[in-house]
Design a protein around this motif. Sequence first.
Motif, PDB file in Angstrom:
ATOM      1  N   LEU A 223     -24.001  26.621  27.303  1.00  0.00           N
ATOM      2  CA  LEU A 223     -24.296  27.631  28.312  1.00  0.00           C
ATOM      3  C   LEU A 223     -23.525  27.358  29.597  1.00  0.00           C
ATOM      4  N   LYS A 224     -22.979  28.424  30.201  1.00  0.00           N
ATOM      5  CA  LYS A 224     -22.384  28.318  31.532  1.00  0.00           C
ATOM      6  C   LYS A 224     -23.495  28.422  32.556  1.00  0.00           C
ATOM      7  N   PRO A 225     -23.462  27.694  33.628  1.00  0.00           N
ATOM      8  CA  PRO A 225     -22.527  26.613  33.943  1.00  0.00           C
ATOM      9  C   PRO A 225     -22.901  25.349  33.176  1.00  0.00           C
ATOM     10  N   PHE A 226     -21.916  24.480  32.994  1.00  0.00           N
ATOM     11  CA  PHE A 226     -22.123  23.251  32.231  1.00  0.00           C
ATOM     12  C   PHE A 226     -21.420  22.111  32.941  1.00  0.00           C
ATOM     13  N   SER A 227     -21.773  20.900  32.567  1.00  0.00           N
ATOM     14  CA  SER A 227     -21.068  19.741  33.122  1.00  0.00           C
ATOM     15  C   SER A 227     -19.862  19.451  32.234  1.00  0.00           C
ATOM     16  N   ILE A 228     -18.810  18.983  32.842  1.00  0.00           N
ATOM     17  CA  ILE A 228     -17.600  18.667  32.076  1.00  0.00           C
ATOM     18  C   ILE A 228     -17.866  17.534  31.093  1.00  0.00           C
ATOM     19  N   ASP A 229     -18.745  16.608  31.455  1.00  0.00           N
ATOM     20  CA  ASP A 229     -19.070  15.504  30.542  1.00  0.00           C
ATOM     21  C   ASP A 229     -19.797  16.016  29.300  1.00  0.00           C
ATOM     22  N   ASP A 230     -20.690  16.986  29.478  1.00  0.00           N
ATOM     23  CA  ASP A 230     -21.383  17.579  28.337  1.00  0.00           C
ATOM     24  C   ASP A 230     -20.382  18.300  27.440  1.00  0.00           C
ATOM     25  N   LEU A 231     -19.488  19.065  28.037  1.00  0.00           N
ATOM     26  CA  LEU A 231     -18.467  19.761  27.252  1.00  0.00           C
ATOM     27  C   LEU A 231     -17.600  18.761  26.502  1.00  0.00           C
ATOM     28  N   LEU A 232     -17.183  17.706  27.163  1.00  0.00           N
ATOM     29  CA  LEU A 232     -16.333  16.690  26.535  1.00  0.00           C
ATOM     30  C   LEU A 232     -17.039  16.046  25.337  1.00  0.00           C
ATOM     31  N   GLU A 233     -18.311  15.741  25.490  1.00  0.00           N
ATOM     32  CA  GLU A 233     -19.081  15.154  24.392  1.00  0.00           C
ATOM     33  C   GLU A 233     -19.131  16.112  23.199  1.00  0.00           C
ATOM     34  N   ARG A 234     -19.333  17.386  23.469  1.00  0.00           N
ATOM     35  CA  ARG A 234     -19.390  18.383  22.395  1.00  0.00           C
ATOM     36  C   ARG A 234     -18.016  18.565  21.733  1.00  0.00           C
ATOM     37  N   ILE A 235     -16.956  18.512  22.526  1.00  0.00           N
ATOM     38  CA  ILE A 235     -15.602  18.619  21.967  1.00  0.00           C
ATOM     39  C   ILE A 235     -15.338  17.462  21.025  1.00  0.00           C
ATOM     40  N   ARG A 236     -15.686  16.269  21.434  1.00  0.00           N
ATOM     41  CA  ARG A 236     -15.464  15.089  20.575  1.00  0.00           C
ATOM     42  C   ARG A 236     -16.246  15.200  19.267  1.00  0.00           C
ATOM     43  N   ALA A 237     -17.497  15.652  19.348  1.00  0.00           N
ATOM     44  CA  ALA A 237     -18.299  15.824  18.133  1.00  0.00           C
ATOM     45  C   ALA A 237     -17.692  16.907  17.236  1.00  0.00           C
ATOM     46  N   ALA A 238     -17.237  17.999  17.824  1.00  0.00           N
ATOM     47  CA  ALA A 238     -16.609  19.080  17.056  1.00  0.00           C
ATOM     48  C   ALA A 238     -15.308  18.602  16.409  1.00  0.00           C
ATOM     49  N   PHE A 239     -14.561  17.753  17.115  1.00  0.00           N
ATOM     50  CA  PHE A 239     -13.318  17.194  16.572  1.00  0.00           C
ATOM     51  C   PHE A 239     -13.621  16.335  15.344  1.00  0.00           C
ATOM     52  N   GLU A 240     -14.634  15.487  15.443  1.00  0.00           N
ATOM     53  CA  GLU A 240     -15.006  14.649  14.298  1.00  0.00           C
ATOM     54  C   GLU A 240     -15.415  15.524  13.112  1.00  0.00           C
ATOM     55  N   HIS A 241     -16.135  16.593  13.396  1.00  0.00           N
ATOM     56  CA  HIS A 241     -16.534  17.536  12.355  1.00  0.00           C
ATOM     57  C   HIS A 241     -15.297  18.173  11.698  1.00  0.00           C
ATOM     58  N   ALA A 242     -14.328  18.567  12.506  1.00  0.00           N
ATOM     59  CA  ALA A 242     -13.091  19.159  11.974  1.00  0.00           C
ATOM     60  C   ALA A 242     -12.332  18.147  11.110  1.00  0.00           C
ATOM     61  N   GLN A 243     -12.313  16.886  11.540  1.00  0.00           N
ATOM     62  CA  GLN A 243     -11.629  15.847  10.766  1.00  0.00           C
ATOM     63  C   GLN A 243     -12.282  15.685   9.393  1.00  0.00           C
ATOM     64  N   LEU A 244     -13.609  15.691   9.349  1.00  0.00           N
ATOM     65  CA  LEU A 244     -14.322  15.590   8.074  1.00  0.00           C
ATOM     66  C   LEU A 244     -14.012  16.778   7.175  1.00  0.00           C
ATOM     67  N   ARG A 245     -13.957  17.964   7.747  1.00  0.00           N
ATOM     68  CA  ARG A 245     -13.635  19.154   6.948  1.00  0.00           C
ATOM     69  C   ARG A 245     -12.232  19.063   6.362  1.00  0.00           C
ATOM     70  N   ARG A 246     -11.302  18.533   7.155  1.00  0.00           N
ATOM     71  CA  ARG A 246      -9.929  18.374   6.647  1.00  0.00           C
ATOM     72  C   ARG A 246      -9.881  17.380   5.490  1.00  0.00           C
ATOM     73  N   LYS A 247     -10.609  16.268   5.632  1.00  0.00           N
ATOM     74  CA  LYS A 247     -10.627  15.255   4.560  1.00  0.00           C
ATOM     75  C   LYS A 247     -11.238  15.833   3.288  1.00  0.00           C
ATOM     76  N   GLU A 248     -12.315  16.610   3.444  1.00  0.00           N
ATOM     77  CA  GLU A 248     -12.934  17.242   2.277  1.00  0.00           C
ATOM     78  C   GLU A 248     -11.983  18.236   1.635  1.00  0.00           C
ATOM     79  N   GLY A 249     -11.216  18.966   2.470  1.00  0.00           N
ATOM     80  CA  GLY A 249     -10.243  19.915   1.950  1.00  0.00           C
ATOM     81  C   GLY A 249      -9.121  19.227   1.200  1.00  0.00           C
ATOM     82  N   ASP A 250      -8.714  18.038   1.663  1.00  0.00           N
ATOM     83  CA  ASP A 250      -7.658  17.284   0.993  1.00  0.00           C
ATOM     84  C   ASP A 250      -8.091  16.808  -0.388  1.00  0.00           C
ATOM     85  N   LYS A 251      -9.387  16.549  -0.566  1.00  0.00           N
ATOM     86  CA  LYS A 251      -9.907  16.052  -1.842  1.00  0.00           C
ATOM     87  C   LYS A 251     -10.032  17.152  -2.882  1.00  0.00           C
ATOM     88  N   ALA A 252     -10.157  18.396  -2.417  1.00  0.00           N
ATOM     89  CA  ALA A 252     -10.375  19.521  -3.343  1.00  0.00           C
ATOM     90  C   ALA A 252      -9.127  19.880  -4.108  1.00  0.00           C
TER      91      ALA A 252
END
Length: 132
Positions: free
Chosen positions: A103-132
């Motif tokens: 939700l806006k407004p947000f803290s940059i630290d909260d956004l950064l934490e969510r970006i990092r978690a989303a990045f890890e999620h994307a990395q897992l999806r890529r690894k799963e896609g490579d195995k298929a």
Amino acid sequence: MSRIHVLVVDDEPDFLKLIKRRLTKRNLDVDTAASGEEALEFLRSGNVDVVILDVRMPGLDGIETLKEIRKRFRETSVIMLTGHGSMQSGIEGISHGAYDYILKPFSIDDLLERIRAAFEHAQLRRKEGDKA
């Protein structure tokens, strides 16, 4: 860990400049788009890990843009930005495949934490896609 490549999509130019500057200072690669159409065009030509996507934009709004991202760029994580205290828009985004919402407004630290978690999620999806 490689640098996280983020695409921030919002129709407010001042907001885009501010977020790009603040996230770049935190060692992220950041590009911006001012519309859903521009974001989809950028995604066709670039390698993006996480999209920060505003819900309310003229033309192709955030939910419609999210639907297209899910169809074409399945391994890219999307965090919806929603203003006006409306969690309903964020929940709608999650139901259409967004990783998270903030939700806006947000803290940059909260956004950064969510970006990092989303990045890890994307990395897992890529690894799963490579195995298929």
